[in-house]
Design a protein around this motif. Structure first.
Motif, PDB file in Angstrom:
ATOM      1  N   GLU A  23      21.488   8.318   4.224  1.00 22.34           N
ATOM      2  CA  GLU A  23      20.472   7.904   3.249  1.00 22.34           C
ATOM      3  C   GLU A  23      20.141   9.020   2.263  1.00 22.34           C
ATOM      4  OE1 GLU A  23      18.005   4.556   5.829  1.00 22.34           O
ATOM      5  OE2 GLU A  23      17.367   6.651   5.901  1.00 22.34           O
TER       6      GLU A  23
ATOM      7  N   TRP B 273      23.006   8.854  -0.400  1.00 20.51           N
ATOM      8  CA  TRP B 273      23.539   7.535  -0.729  1.00 20.51           C
ATOM      9  C   TRP B 273      23.622   7.291  -2.231  1.00 20.51           C
ATOM     10  CZ3 TRP B 273      26.160   4.165   2.019  1.00 20.51           C
ATOM     11  CH2 TRP B 273      26.354   2.890   1.500  1.00 20.51           C
ATOM     12  N   LYS B 274      22.559   7.578  -2.957  1.00 24.55           N
ATOM     13  CA  LYS B 274      22.509   7.219  -4.369  1.00 24.55           C
ATOM     14  C   LYS B 274      23.438   8.071  -5.241  1.00 24.55           C
ATOM     15  CE  LYS B 274      17.796   5.400  -4.251  1.00 24.55           C
ATOM     16  NZ  LYS B 274      16.410   5.493  -4.812  1.00 24.55           N
ATOM     17  N   SER B 275      23.847   9.210  -4.744  1.00 25.48           N
ATOM     18  CA  SER B 275      24.670  10.109  -5.559  1.00 25.48           C
ATOM     19  C   SER B 275      26.160   9.981  -5.284  1.00 25.48           C
ATOM     20  CB  SER B 275      24.247  11.568  -5.317  1.00 25.48           C
ATOM     21  OG  SER B 275      24.440  11.926  -3.951  1.00 25.48           O
TER      22      SER B 275
ATOM     23  N   ARG C  32      30.676   5.782  -0.302  1.00 27.58           N
ATOM     24  CA  ARG C  32      29.604   5.010   0.319  1.00 27.58           C
ATOM     25  C   ARG C  32      30.172   4.045   1.360  1.00 27.58           C
ATOM     26  NH1 ARG C  32      28.103   4.052  -4.936  1.00 27.58           N
ATOM     27  NH2 ARG C  32      28.097   1.772  -4.689  1.00 27.58           N
TER      28      ARG C  32
ATOM     29  N   ASP D 209      23.468  -3.590  -3.754  1.00 23.00           N
ATOM     30  CA  ASP D 209      24.285  -2.434  -4.127  1.00 23.00           C
ATOM     31  C   ASP D 209      25.189  -2.783  -5.300  1.00 23.00           C
ATOM     32  OD1 ASP D 209      25.141   0.393  -2.802  1.00 23.00           O
ATOM     33  OD2 ASP D 209      26.889  -0.575  -3.711  1.00 23.00           O
ATOM     34  N   ARG D 210      25.522  -1.783  -6.115  1.00 19.61           N
ATOM     35  CA  ARG D 210      26.308  -2.023  -7.324  1.00 19.61           C
ATOM     36  C   ARG D 210      27.788  -2.264  -7.050  1.00 19.61           C
ATOM     37  NH1 ARG D 210      24.650   3.263  -6.987  1.00 19.61           N
ATOM     38  NH2 ARG D 210      26.235   4.921  -7.055  1.00 19.61           N
TER      39      ARG D 210
END
Length: 464
Positions: free
Chosen positions: A200, A203-205, A211, A236-237
Motif C-alpha cells: 500500500e 501502490w500509487k507510484s 502493481r 484501478d486504472r
C-alpha cells in the motif's frame, strides 16, 4: 620547449594523409610555416613530423573507467571457490548432459554447489550465466553481483539498481518486480498485514505490471483482512489489476466456504477393503482416487482439478480424508499428476519445503513406472535431496530396476540416450545413497550413464 604540434593539429594532419591530399588539402600549421623548407612541398616533412609526434609524443594516456560496484562485490564474497576437482566435473557435466536436459539439470547442480557453501570460479560464471539467472534470488553474493555486472542497460535488473544486494524492507523498491513479489510473499507467510502494508505504501507510484506482480503476492496468507484493499482496486486504472483483484476476492469467498471445497476434494478419495487383509497379509483398507469427471470435456476436467486442489494444503486434505499424507499421494494414479503438482505448488507457495520433499518422496517411493517427464517436474520442485531412507527405497524398487533395464536392453543409439531418468534421479540422490545408485547403473553403457555419473561425482567432490 613546447611542441608546435598539438593533438588537434596532429588529428587534422593525420586525416589529410588518410583521406588523400586531393580530397582534403594539407593545411600547414602556422607554428611550422617558418620552419619548413620553402623550396619543397610540405607534405613529406609534415608526414615525418606527424609520425615522430605520434611515436614519441603520443596520445594522452586513456583514463580508466571506474570499477563497477558489482565487480567489487563479486570479489568480496567470503565463500571458498569450488575446489578444482569439482570444477572439472561440473564442466564435464555441462558437456555431457543432453542439451534438451541442460536447463533442468545444471540449475540442480548449481543448487548443490550453493548448498555446500562454495561459489563458482569467476572464470566459470559466464558459462553458467543463463542458469544462474533462472534462480537469481537464491544465488550467493558473487553470482548475483556477476548478474548485475553483465545486465544490459535495457535489462530490468540493471535498471532497478542493486540487484546484487540482499533485498530488505529498506531497499526492496529498487529490485525487479519478480524479486519484489517474492519478497512480499515471504513477509506474508509470517505477517500478512505487514506485507500488505508495504504494498500500500508504494501502490500509487508503481506502473501496472509491477502493481499486478505485487498484487499476486497477496495469494500467500490471503484472508478476510485483505478484502478492503482489494475492493478499493475496483476503480484501478489498469484492467489487468482490476481483474486480478476480482480473482483474489473470489478466492477469499471460496476460502470462506473452504469446508465445502475440502469435503468435495476429500470425497475423491475412497476407502476400500483389502482382500489381503482378510488373510492377514495386507492393510485393513486401501485408498483409491477418482475425480468426478464423468461426462466432462478435457478443459472442464482441468478446471475441476484447479478448483478442487488449487492452493489446497496437503495436511488439511489429509485431516479431512482421515488418512496419512503419504497414503493420499500413493492413491493418486499416474494420470493425476496434475493434482500432485497442484498440491506441491500450494506447499511451495507457503515455503513448506518439507511437504514438497515429502510429496516427491512418496511419489517416487510408490514404486510406479518412472519416466523422464515425471522426474523432470518433481526434480524442478526439489530444494534438497531425498531423505536417505526414501532414496534407498527408490533405488531398490521394481520401477527403478525396470527403467534401468529398458535402457540397458535398448538396441539403437537414440533409444540408449538418457531421457532424464538417470541424471535427474542422480540430482535427487543424497551423498550417502550415491554408492548404491552408481552400482545400479553398472550394466548401462557409459554413453547412457555418463551425465548421471558426472552428477554423482560432483556431489562427492563437494565439501561435506
Amino acid at each position: 620547449m613546447a611542441s608546435p604540434i598539438d593533438p588537434q593539429t596532429h588529428a587534422r594532419l593525420r586525416q589529410s594523409f588518410l583521406l588523400g591530399l586531393a580530397r582534403q588539402p594539407l593545411t600547414v600549421p602556422p607554428a611550422l610555416a617558418e620552419l619548413l623548407p620553402r623550396e619543397r612541398e610540405p607534405a613529406l616533412p609534415l608526414l615525418a613530423l606527424s609520425a615522430q609526434w605520434q611515436r614519441f609524443g603520443g596520445a594522452p594516456a586513456p583514463v580508466a573507467d571506474a570499477v563497477p560496484e558489482a565487480a567489487r562485490r563479486l570479489h568480496e564474497d567470503a565463500r571458498p571457490i569450488l575446489p578444482e576437482p569439482a570444477r572439472r566435473i561440473l564442466k564435464a557435466l555441462a558437456r555431457n548432459v543432453e542439451k534438451s536436459l541442460a536447463s533442468n539439470v545444471l540449475p540442480l547442480a548449481l543448487r548443490r554447489i550453493n548448498a555446500s557453501g562454495c561459489r563458482l570460479h569467476p572464470f566459470d560464471l559466464p558459462d553458467f550465466a543463463a542458469h544462474l539467472k533462472a534462480e537469481a534470488s537464491d544465488q550467493g553474493l558473487a553470482e548475483r553481483a556477476f548478474l548485475a555486472l553483465i545486465a544490459s542497460d535495457s535489462d530490468e535488473d540493471a535498471a532497478k539498481g542493486l540487484f546484487f544486494e540482499r533485498i530488505s524492507a529498506e531497499n526492496w523498491t529498487t529490485f525487479p518486480r519478480a524479486q519484489r513479489r517474492s519478497f512480499i510473499a515471504g513477509i506474508r507467510r509470517d505477517n500478512p498485514a505487514e506485507g500488505r502494508a508495504l504494498i500500500e505504501t508504494v501502490w500509487k507510484s508503481e506502473p501496472a505490471p509491477v502493481r499486478a506482480a505485487l498484487l499476486d503476492a497477496l495469494v500467500v496468507g490471503l484472508g478476510e483482512a485483505d478484502r478492503p484493499f482489494l475492493e478499493s482496486l475496483g476503480t484501478d486504472r489498469a484492467d489487468s489489476v482490476k481483474q486480478l483483484a476480482a480473482q483474489l476476492l473470489t478466492r477469499i469467498d471460496e476460502r470462506a466456504q473452504r469446508g465445502t471445497r475440502l469435503t468435495e476434494a476429500a470425497q475423491c478419495f475412497t476407502r476400500a477393503g483389502s482382500l489381503l487383509a482378510k488373510i492377514g497379509l495386507g492393510p485393513a483398507s486401501t485408498l483409491t482416487f477418482k475425480l468426478p469427471s464423468d461426462g466432462l470435456k478435457w478443459q472442464e476436467t482441468e478446471a475441476l482439478r484447479e478448483r478442487l486442489f488449487g492452493g489446497l494444503q496437503l495436511s488439511a486434505l489429509a485431516n479431512t480424508v482421515g488418512a496419512p499424507p503419504d497414503m493420499l499421494i500413493a492413491a493418486l494414479p499416474p494420470s493425476e499428476h496434475r493434482v500432485l503438482m497442484l498440491l506441491m505448488d500450494a506447499a511451495a507457495a507457503e515455503g513448506d519445503d518439507d511437504t514438497v520433499m515429502r510429496i516427491i518422496g512418496a511419489r517416487l517411493g510408490a514404486g510406479e513406472q518412472l519416466n523422464g517427464y515425471t522426474l523432470m517436474s518433481l526434480a524442478a520442485k526439489a530444494r534438497q535431496p531425498l531423505a536417505p531412507a526414501i532414496a534407498e527405497r527408490v533405488i531398490s524398487s521394481a520401477a527403478w530396476r525396470k527403467a534401468v533395464q529398458e535402457l540397458t536392453e535398448a538396441t539403437t543409439p537414440s533409444a540408449q540416450k538418457d531421457d532424464g531418468r538417470l541424471v535427474l534421479m542422480a540430482a535427487l540422490m543424497p551423498s550417502g545413497a550415491i554408492p548404491a545408485f552408481t552400482a545400479s547403473l553398472a550394466a548401462l553403457p557409459l554413453l547412457t550413464s555418463r551425465a548421471a555419473k558426472d552428477f554423482t561425482d560432483l556431489v562427492l567432490a563437494l565439501p561435506a
